[in-house]
Design a protein around this motif. Sequence first.
Motif, PDB file in Angstrom:
ATOM      1  N   GLN A 149      41.546  43.905  28.225  1.00 32.43           N
ATOM      2  CA  GLN A 149      42.296  43.099  29.188  1.00 32.43           C
ATOM      3  C   GLN A 149      43.753  43.531  29.169  1.00 32.43           C
ATOM      4  O   GLN A 149      44.276  43.963  28.141  1.00 32.43           O
ATOM      5  CB  GLN A 149      42.184  41.611  28.852  1.00 32.43           C
ATOM      6  N   PHE A 150      44.403  43.374  30.315  1.00 32.05           N
ATOM      7  CA  PHE A 150      45.786  43.814  30.478  1.00 32.05           C
ATOM      8  C   PHE A 150      46.586  42.691  31.128  1.00 32.05           C
ATOM      9  O   PHE A 150      46.092  42.019  32.044  1.00 32.05           O
ATOM     10  CB  PHE A 150      45.844  45.079  31.329  1.00 32.05           C
ATOM     11  N   PRO A 151      47.818  42.475  30.682  1.00 36.33           N
ATOM     12  CA  PRO A 151      48.599  41.349  31.197  1.00 36.33           C
ATOM     13  C   PRO A 151      49.080  41.528  32.628  1.00 36.33           C
ATOM     14  O   PRO A 151      49.340  40.543  33.324  1.00 36.33           O
ATOM     15  CB  PRO A 151      49.788  41.268  30.232  1.00 36.33           C
ATOM     16  N   ASP A 152      49.191  42.782  33.063  1.00 37.62           N
ATOM     17  CA  ASP A 152      49.844  43.028  34.347  1.00 37.62           C
ATOM     18  C   ASP A 152      48.969  43.737  35.374  1.00 37.62           C
ATOM     19  O   ASP A 152      49.454  44.124  36.438  1.00 37.62           O
ATOM     20  CB  ASP A 152      51.122  43.854  34.125  1.00 37.62           C
ATOM     21  N   ARG A 153      47.700  43.931  35.061  1.00 40.70           N
ATOM     22  CA  ARG A 153      46.831  44.611  36.023  1.00 40.70           C
ATOM     23  C   ARG A 153      45.369  44.274  35.748  1.00 40.70           C
ATOM     24  O   ARG A 153      45.024  43.784  34.663  1.00 40.70           O
ATOM     25  CB  ARG A 153      47.036  46.122  35.973  1.00 40.70           C
ATOM     26  N   THR A 155      41.347  44.845  34.920  1.00 42.01           N
ATOM     27  CA  THR A 155      40.492  45.734  34.130  1.00 42.01           C
ATOM     28  C   THR A 155      39.513  46.402  35.094  1.00 42.01           C
ATOM     29  O   THR A 155      38.808  45.709  35.839  1.00 42.01           O
ATOM     30  CB  THR A 155      39.707  44.944  33.072  1.00 42.01           C
ATOM     31  N   ASN A 187      40.563  39.256  35.263  1.00 45.21           N
ATOM     32  CA  ASN A 187      40.865  39.996  36.488  1.00 45.21           C
ATOM     33  C   ASN A 187      40.104  41.315  36.436  1.00 45.21           C
ATOM     34  O   ASN A 187      40.480  42.228  35.706  1.00 45.21           O
ATOM     35  CB  ASN A 187      42.374  40.232  36.587  1.00 45.21           C
TER      36      ASN A 187
END
Length: 350
Positions: A149-153, A155, A187
């Motif tokens: 998981q990524f905070p700004d985009r 997966t 996301n």
Amino acid sequence: MSIFDTAVWHDGRVRMMDQRLLPDQEVYLEYESAAAVADGIRDMVVRGAPAIGCAAAYGFAVEAKRLAADGNPSDWRAALEPGIKILRECRPTAVNLMWAIDRMWGVVDAAQPGDDLPAKLLAEAHAIRDEDIDSCKTMGRNGAAQLPQFPDRPTVVMTHCNAGALATGGYGTALGVIRAAVEAGQNIQVIANETRPYLQGARLTAWELIEDNVDTTLVTDNMAGHLMSRGEVDAVVVGTDRVAANGDVANKIGTYTLAVLAKRHNIPFFVAGPLSTIDRNCPDGAHIPIEERDAEEVTHFRGQRTAALKVKVRNPAFDVTPAELVTALVTEKGVVTAPTREKIAKLFES
């Protein structure tokens, strides 16, 4: 999230969605014997290992119903064997087919005089489908927790073939992981490989995910390496038709290529499948039978020839990915990272 009636019992018949016609038409066909269900499985009306297992269970039940209509046989096993033999041999790679039939034979062998065997077999077929849906949901949650998981985009998850609700009793294996991640609020964007030559990714996976409003991009199979090399793929999630005892995985042709590419680009490669897909009697991938299908699936599309006349054709429907390329095997009993014979055996201890 969608659960499709891929293979169900309907008014005393086996009802299957004709996946050959998707995404253009939603058509259901009905079958009244084991041999007819075998034809449907062989002709790809239904496909996907868990779904084939569910269809086989219902095919067993409808064969018993057919025999009972002519008067209950004095020897049920002898009466059932010809039709069930045809059913058992209709597709050789997906082990769920044999697993489901063996489970149904267990009901026959446990029956007592006076039992309503057709009713007992139908109840077992229903149980197989219900358990498959439940296991897919649990498996999905187990797999979703493994995705980066990524905070700004988003997966970005790449998948191959169709391992969704259409390939199972419902919900899906690989797509179950994606569905569970979306349901948990992650996301997620999906890259669906088209999956030549039968286009299960283009026709089925893309259709399922769009129906569920999941952000999906379709690519041809030979684009996967390019996208991985550009950092556009965060994880690969696929299903499986058979897992050998050592963790080697048979899945739709092209899966091995994806696993090699994922390894090259340090992308996690996850395989999602229920315990019923693990064949502990199969020591390794070299012992998994690989189905070769009709050449016309390669040379034609929906009756239109697309290849040169007289060209030779190979059409293996599956390939084998060695366990060393599998980041983790996702099951309803848990996640096995870097699968080995010993780790897989432990799944069956509880």
